[in-house]
Design a protein around this motif. Structure first.
Motif, PDB file in Angstrom:
ATOM      1  N   GLY A  78      -5.454  -0.338   4.406  1.00 58.42           N
ATOM      2  CA  GLY A  78      -4.243  -1.120   4.586  1.00 58.42           C
ATOM      3  C   GLY A  78      -3.007  -0.271   4.463  1.00 58.42           C
ATOM      4  N   THR A  79      -1.883  -0.925   4.200  1.00 61.20           N
ATOM      5  CA  THR A  79      -0.610  -0.228   4.153  1.00 61.20           C
ATOM      6  C   THR A  79       0.406  -1.069   3.397  1.00 61.20           C
ATOM      7  OG1 THR A  79       0.984   0.970   5.530  1.00 61.20           O
ATOM      8  CG2 THR A  79       0.313  -1.206   6.293  1.00 61.20           C
ATOM      9  N   ARG A  80       1.589  -0.508   3.214  1.00 63.82           N
ATOM     10  CA  ARG A  80       2.702  -1.235   2.596  1.00 63.82           C
ATOM     11  C   ARG A  80       3.906  -1.138   3.518  1.00 63.82           C
ATOM     12  NH1 ARG A  80       4.623  -3.639  -1.853  1.00 63.82           N
ATOM     13  NH2 ARG A  80       2.573  -3.503  -2.854  1.00 63.82           N
ATOM     14  N   PHE A  81       4.512  -2.287   3.796  1.00 67.44           N
ATOM     15  CA  PHE A  81       5.700  -2.347   4.629  1.00 67.44           C
ATOM     16  C   PHE A  81       6.950  -2.474   3.766  1.00 67.44           C
ATOM     17  CE2 PHE A  81       2.813  -3.006   8.081  1.00 67.44           C
ATOM     18  CZ  PHE A  81       3.513  -2.706   9.239  1.00 67.44           C
ATOM     19  N   GLY A  82       8.053  -1.970   4.303  1.00 65.96           N
ATOM     20  CA  GLY A  82       9.319  -2.100   3.615  1.00 65.96           C
ATOM     21  C   GLY A  82      10.412  -2.538   4.568  1.00 65.96           C
ATOM     22  N   ALA A  83      11.415  -3.222   4.023  1.00 61.06           N
ATOM     23  CA  ALA A  83      12.632  -3.546   4.754  1.00 61.06           C
ATOM     24  C   ALA A  83      13.730  -2.639   4.220  1.00 61.06           C
ATOM     25  CB  ALA A  83      12.996  -5.013   4.568  1.00 61.06           C
ATOM     26  N   ALA A 132      10.229 -12.767   3.696  1.00 62.10           N
ATOM     27  CA  ALA A 132       9.444 -13.349   4.791  1.00 62.10           C
ATOM     28  C   ALA A 132       9.166 -12.307   5.858  1.00 62.10           C
ATOM     29  CB  ALA A 132      10.174 -14.549   5.385  1.00 62.10           C
ATOM     30  N   ALA A 133      10.149 -11.453   6.140  1.00 62.14           N
ATOM     31  CA  ALA A 133       9.992 -10.440   7.183  1.00 62.14           C
ATOM     32  C   ALA A 133       8.919  -9.423   6.831  1.00 62.14           C
ATOM     33  CB  ALA A 133      11.323  -9.737   7.434  1.00 62.14           C
ATOM     34  N   VAL A 134       8.917  -8.926   5.580  1.00 63.92           N
ATOM     35  CA  VAL A 134       7.919  -7.910   5.224  1.00 63.92           C
ATOM     36  C   VAL A 134       6.533  -8.533   5.064  1.00 63.92           C
ATOM     37  CG1 VAL A 134       9.537  -6.262   4.229  1.00 63.92           C
ATOM     38  CG2 VAL A 134       8.543  -8.017   2.757  1.00 63.92           C
ATOM     39  N   VAL A 135       6.459  -9.764   4.561  1.00 67.43           N
ATOM     40  CA  VAL A 135       5.162 -10.439   4.458  1.00 67.43           C
ATOM     41  C   VAL A 135       4.587 -10.660   5.858  1.00 67.43           C
ATOM     42  CG1 VAL A 135       4.025 -12.609   3.824  1.00 67.43           C
ATOM     43  CG2 VAL A 135       5.579 -11.498   2.213  1.00 67.43           C
ATOM     44  N   HIS A 136       5.434 -11.081   6.790  1.00 73.36           N
ATOM     45  CA  HIS A 136       4.972 -11.294   8.162  1.00 73.36           C
ATOM     46  C   HIS A 136       4.537  -9.975   8.804  1.00 73.36           C
ATOM     47  CE1 HIS A 136       5.475 -11.871  12.565  1.00 73.36           C
ATOM     48  NE2 HIS A 136       4.910 -13.044  12.297  1.00 73.36           N
ATOM     49  N   ALA A 137       5.333  -8.924   8.629  1.00 73.67           N
ATOM     50  CA  ALA A 137       4.990  -7.629   9.219  1.00 73.67           C
ATOM     51  C   ALA A 137       3.669  -7.100   8.675  1.00 73.67           C
ATOM     52  CB  ALA A 137       6.110  -6.622   8.965  1.00 73.67           C
ATOM     53  N   ALA A 138       3.496  -7.189   7.370  1.00 73.57           N
ATOM     54  CA  ALA A 138       2.245  -6.719   6.763  1.00 73.57           C
ATOM     55  C   ALA A 138       1.067  -7.565   7.230  1.00 73.57           C
ATOM     56  CB  ALA A 138       2.366  -6.745   5.241  1.00 73.57           C
ATOM     57  N   LEU A 177       5.602   2.280   4.631  1.00 70.51           N
ATOM     58  CA  LEU A 177       5.952   3.368   3.722  1.00 70.51           C
ATOM     59  C   LEU A 177       5.021   4.535   4.004  1.00 70.51           C
ATOM     60  CD1 LEU A 177       6.556   1.616   0.280  1.00 70.51           C
ATOM     61  CD2 LEU A 177       7.995   1.646   2.322  1.00 70.51           C
ATOM     62  N   THR A 178       5.585   5.690   4.287  1.00 68.27           N
ATOM     63  CA  THR A 178       4.753   6.839   4.641  1.00 68.27           C
ATOM     64  C   THR A 178       5.046   8.063   3.786  1.00 68.27           C
ATOM     65  OG1 THR A 178       6.334   7.407   6.392  1.00 68.27           O
ATOM     66  CG2 THR A 178       4.417   6.082   7.024  1.00 68.27           C
ATOM     67  N   SER A 179       6.324   8.343   3.540  1.00 67.65           N
ATOM     68  CA  SER A 179       6.678   9.584   2.858  1.00 67.65           C
ATOM     69  C   SER A 179       6.675   9.416   1.346  1.00 67.65           C
ATOM     70  CB  SER A 179       8.077  10.040   3.305  1.00 67.65           C
ATOM     71  OG  SER A 179       9.063   9.132   2.827  1.00 67.65           O
ATOM     72  N   ASP A 180       6.686  10.547   0.645  1.00 67.75           N
ATOM     73  CA  ASP A 180       6.810  10.503  -0.810  1.00 67.75           C
ATOM     74  C   ASP A 180       8.110   9.807  -1.221  1.00 67.75           C
ATOM     75  OD1 ASP A 180       4.410  11.843  -1.031  1.00 67.75           O
ATOM     76  OD2 ASP A 180       5.326  13.805  -1.426  1.00 67.75           O
ATOM     77  N   ASP A 181       9.183  10.052  -0.448  1.00 60.21           N
ATOM     78  CA  ASP A 181      10.456   9.409  -0.759  1.00 60.21           C
ATOM     79  C   ASP A 181      10.366   7.896  -0.617  1.00 60.21           C
ATOM     80  OD1 ASP A 181      11.650  11.825  -1.312  1.00 60.21           O
ATOM     81  OD2 ASP A 181      12.642  12.002   0.639  1.00 60.21           O
TER      82      ASP A 181
END
Length: 268
Positions: free
Chosen positions: A166-171, A209-215, A121-125
């Motif tokens: 750190g960061t937050r990943f999204g699907a 599972a995909a976002v947990v793995h990516a993060a 997640l990068t943008s305000d949107d």
């Protein structure tokens, strides 16, 4: 007060790094998040030990003294050992007692491929979409109250992102955020997951599972992390997902809540 629980220790590290204040009273800690007063586990008391028999109502009263305007009560205990009598006494005081499971991993098993785009997640949107996703999971709570909380929670996490922790990943499916997981360093070599959430219409598709793995891989590959820490409901569906990714049970984390006002109908 020395905190022995890895679950609470990583909680406190992230809270203080994102602007919360911890007051050490010797026998307990008082944790405050002034910018987000409706954040249950940003405004709580952490006891070193369970209270003496009969002291449960006193502990609840102490919370109300510390947080007189709160629409909730949140109390943690830095041990998972609670007698049946103490549990019953806290429940009689209106508390819901939950013993979560803290799991750790030093490497991850790759999940199956999913039909989604994975990215940070990068943008305000992106971050507003994360707040909206959270709100959709708790429709019983008023949209205004929950979105205020969710946006303030975003602000706390974005401070961690800006600090390089750190960061937050999204699907994303057809451009919409449907699952997300955050990962943030708490101490050298250790990172803690935050708020793994998936839209109800997109569950059982491998997205969590995909976002947990990516993060997690981001933490291991880019943040110098050796130990990943995640917390799950002991009897929930998510714990099975985490175990299949390679996480192993480490300890139990004892947390108690009571909700009222806007939050009374919100599921635990």
């Amino acid at each position: 007060m020395h905190v022995s629980s890895l679950g609470f220790r990583t909680d406190l590290a992230l809270l203080t790094s994102s602007g919360s204040v911890v007051e050490d009273r010797g026998t307990h800690l008082v944790v405050r998040s002034p910018d987000n007063p409706s954040y249950f586990w940003g405004n709580f008391i952490l006891l070193a030990q369970p209270p003496v028999p009969g002291g449960e109502k006193e502990v609840v009263g102490a919370f109300h003294t510390e947080f007189p305007l709160a629409d909730h009560v949140s109390i943690g205990i830095d041990t998972a050992d609670l007698t049946d009598e103490a549990r019953a006494a806290f429940e009689a005081a209106g508390m819901t007692v939950d013993v979560a499971t803290v799991l750790t991993a030093g490497s991850l098993v790759a999940p199956r491929e999913v039909e989604a785009e994975l990215h940070e997640l990068t943008s305000d949107d992106d971050w507003e979409a994360r707040a909206r996703l959270s709100q959709q999971l708790y429709p019983q709570t008023s949209e205004e109250a929950f979105m205020t909380f969710a946006r303030q929670k975003n602000a706390q996490e974005r401070r961690l992102v800006d600090a390089g922790r750190g960061t937050r990943f999204g699907a994303f499916v057809d451009g919409a955020l449907v699952s997300t997981a955050g990962i943030f360093v708490t101490e050298e070599g250790v990172a803690r997951y935050q708020s793994v959430e998936t839209h109800t219409d997109h569950r059982r598709k491998g997205l969590a599972a995909a976002v947990v793995h990516a993060a997690g891989q981001h933490g291991l590959d880019r943040l110098g992390v050796r130990t990943l820490v995640i917390v799950a409901d002991t009897d929930g569906d998510a714990i099975g997902i985490y175990r299949r990714l390679g996480f192993a049970d480490l300890e139990r984390q004892l947390m108690m809540e009571k909700r009222s006002g806007e939050w009374a109908s919100m599921d635990a």
